[in-house]
Design a protein around this motif. Structure first.
Motif, PDB file in Angstrom:
ATOM      1  N   VAL A 116      -8.484  17.142  52.488  1.00  0.00           N
ATOM      2  CA  VAL A 116      -8.617  18.243  53.432  1.00  0.00           C
ATOM      3  C   VAL A 116      -8.886  19.533  52.662  1.00  0.00           C
ATOM      4  O   VAL A 116      -8.582  19.641  51.477  1.00  0.00           O
ATOM      5  N   TRP A 118      -7.446  23.116  52.554  1.00  0.00           N
ATOM      6  CA  TRP A 118      -6.175  23.718  52.992  1.00  0.00           C
ATOM      7  C   TRP A 118      -6.132  25.190  52.589  1.00  0.00           C
ATOM      8  O   TRP A 118      -6.547  25.551  51.468  1.00  0.00           O
ATOM      9  N   THR A 119      -5.658  26.025  53.507  1.00  0.00           N
ATOM     10  CA  THR A 119      -5.461  27.450  53.220  1.00  0.00           C
ATOM     11  C   THR A 119      -4.096  27.883  53.740  1.00  0.00           C
ATOM     12  O   THR A 119      -3.556  27.260  54.668  1.00  0.00           O
ATOM     13  N   ALA A 184      -2.288  21.801  44.512  1.00  0.00           N
ATOM     14  CA  ALA A 184      -1.631  22.325  45.708  1.00  0.00           C
ATOM     15  C   ALA A 184      -0.750  23.517  45.376  1.00  0.00           C
ATOM     16  O   ALA A 184      -0.700  24.506  46.119  1.00  0.00           O
ATOM     17  N   ALA A 202      -0.738  18.047  52.230  1.00  0.00           N
ATOM     18  CA  ALA A 202      -0.959  19.086  53.236  1.00  0.00           C
ATOM     19  C   ALA A 202      -0.030  18.945  54.438  1.00  0.00           C
ATOM     20  O   ALA A 202       0.289  19.940  55.101  1.00  0.00           O
ATOM     21  N   ARG A 208       3.095  22.140  55.552  1.00  0.00           N
ATOM     22  CA  ARG A 208       2.616  21.859  56.906  1.00  0.00           C
ATOM     23  C   ARG A 208       2.391  23.117  57.747  1.00  0.00           C
ATOM     24  O   ARG A 208       1.736  23.060  58.792  1.00  0.00           O
ATOM     25  N   GLY A 210       0.629  25.593  56.745  1.00  0.00           N
ATOM     26  CA  GLY A 210      -0.695  26.106  56.429  1.00  0.00           C
ATOM     27  C   GLY A 210      -1.748  25.604  57.406  1.00  0.00           C
ATOM     28  O   GLY A 210      -1.447  24.918  58.390  1.00  0.00           O
ATOM     29  N   LYS A 211      -3.003  25.962  57.138  1.00  0.00           N
ATOM     30  CA  LYS A 211      -4.115  25.536  57.984  1.00  0.00           C
ATOM     31  C   LYS A 211      -4.956  24.520  57.212  1.00  0.00           C
ATOM     32  O   LYS A 211      -5.124  24.642  55.997  1.00  0.00           O
ATOM     33  N   LEU A 212      -5.505  23.549  57.940  1.00  0.00           N
ATOM     34  CA  LEU A 212      -6.308  22.540  57.246  1.00  0.00           C
ATOM     35  C   LEU A 212      -7.479  22.078  58.083  1.00  0.00           C
ATOM     36  O   LEU A 212      -7.494  22.212  59.311  1.00  0.00           O
ATOM     37  N   GLU A 214      -9.887  18.505  57.937  1.00  0.00           N
ATOM     38  CA  GLU A 214     -10.074  17.230  57.255  1.00  0.00           C
ATOM     39  C   GLU A 214     -11.539  17.023  56.893  1.00  0.00           C
ATOM     40  O   GLU A 214     -12.433  17.148  57.733  1.00  0.00           O
TER      41      GLU A 214
END
Length: 266
Positions: A116, A118-119, A184, A202, A208, A210-212, A214
């Motif tokens: 993914v 992830w931010t 990460a 993530a 969890r 955060g924003k992701l 896929e």
């Protein structure tokens, strides 16, 4: 020294020697009863839960060391003391088996990994809606991935960037973690503004929020993840028991909870 003092001193030395031998022997036995697992870094949280359940059932201590699959592969060639290897790439266990460094007929595909973008929650760009465009946004100065030289997730990230047609435009922003867990950490700490990470990390408690987004599975080689019992394992019976446990519905449900896809039962 008088005869009485001499005898007491000699008895003390004998007692001390026997005590040290007893403690050393019990220490060795304690070590032999422990299951030593080398696990890919994407398994950090899933393996913690799997180990807790197994320890409770079996009463055997499970020691898990997480790292990059490629580095572990090199260590096994030099006799690293582990019983089981859970790789992020089934190719490494296959190579160990071919080299005679793994127990025959123990290779098992336990999961398929997913990646993914992830931010953090406060990112200026919404990755869920922007997808690949996230990495080209001016606010993204650094993008964390695992080192592709020895981490399967790093190789998957590079392949996906190339498939998306943006590798050349973002490669100067890439920063490499020793493994996917360190990548990460780079994003969590703010040293990178985005990362191409394992789904299993993530969705972990630490990330969890955060924003992701896929990454479509077809954009990178399939991350078939394999496990194998090592030839020099000290605790082969316990290793076999743990591997059988991983094949159970209960263990598969734990892997699924952490974002892994599950291959068909074998």
């Amino acid at each position: 020294m008088t005869g009485g003092k001499s005898n007491r001193f000699e008895r003390y030395l004998v007692f001390a020697l026997l005590l040290s031998l007893f403690l050393a022997r019990n220490g060795v036995h304690a070590q032999e009863k422990q299951l030593r697992i080398a696990a890919a870094a994407d398994l950090k949280f899933a393996m913690e839960e799997l180990s807790r359940v197994f320890e409770k059932r079996r009463g055997t201590k499970v020691n898990v060391t997480c790292g990059s699959s490629g580095n572990f592969f090199s260590q096994f060639q030099n006799g690293a003391p582990f019983d089981l290897f859970f790789s992020a790439d089934i190719d490494y266990p296959k190579r160990l088996e071919a080299a005679g460094l793994a127990e025959p007929q123990t290779l098992y595909e336990y999961a398929v990994g997913r990646i993914v973008i992830w931010t953090p929650t406060d990112a200026a760009v919404d990755v869920a809606n922007s997808g690949w465009k996230t990495l080209q946004d001016a606010s993204i100065k650094k993008i964390a991935i695992a080192n592709p030289e020895h981490a399967p997730y790093g190789r998957a990230a590079i392949a996906a960037l190339q498939k998306a047609g943006i590798y050349e435009s973002v490669k100067a922003r890439l920063v490499y973690g020793e493994n996917i867990s360190q990548a990460a950490q780079f994003v969590q700490s703010g040293n990178a503004q985005a990362g191409i990470l394992a789904m299993s990390l993530a969705v972990s408690p630490a990330m969890r929020e955060g924003k992701l987004w896929e990454v479509p599975a077809g954009m990178h080689p399939v991350l078939e993840q394999g496990a194998v019992i090592l030839k020099d394992a000290h605790n082969k019976d316990i290793a076999r028991a743990f591997l059988e446990f991983v094949k159970t519905d209960e263990a598969r449900a734990i892997l699924k909870k952490y974002g892994f896809e599950l291959p068909n039962k074998k």
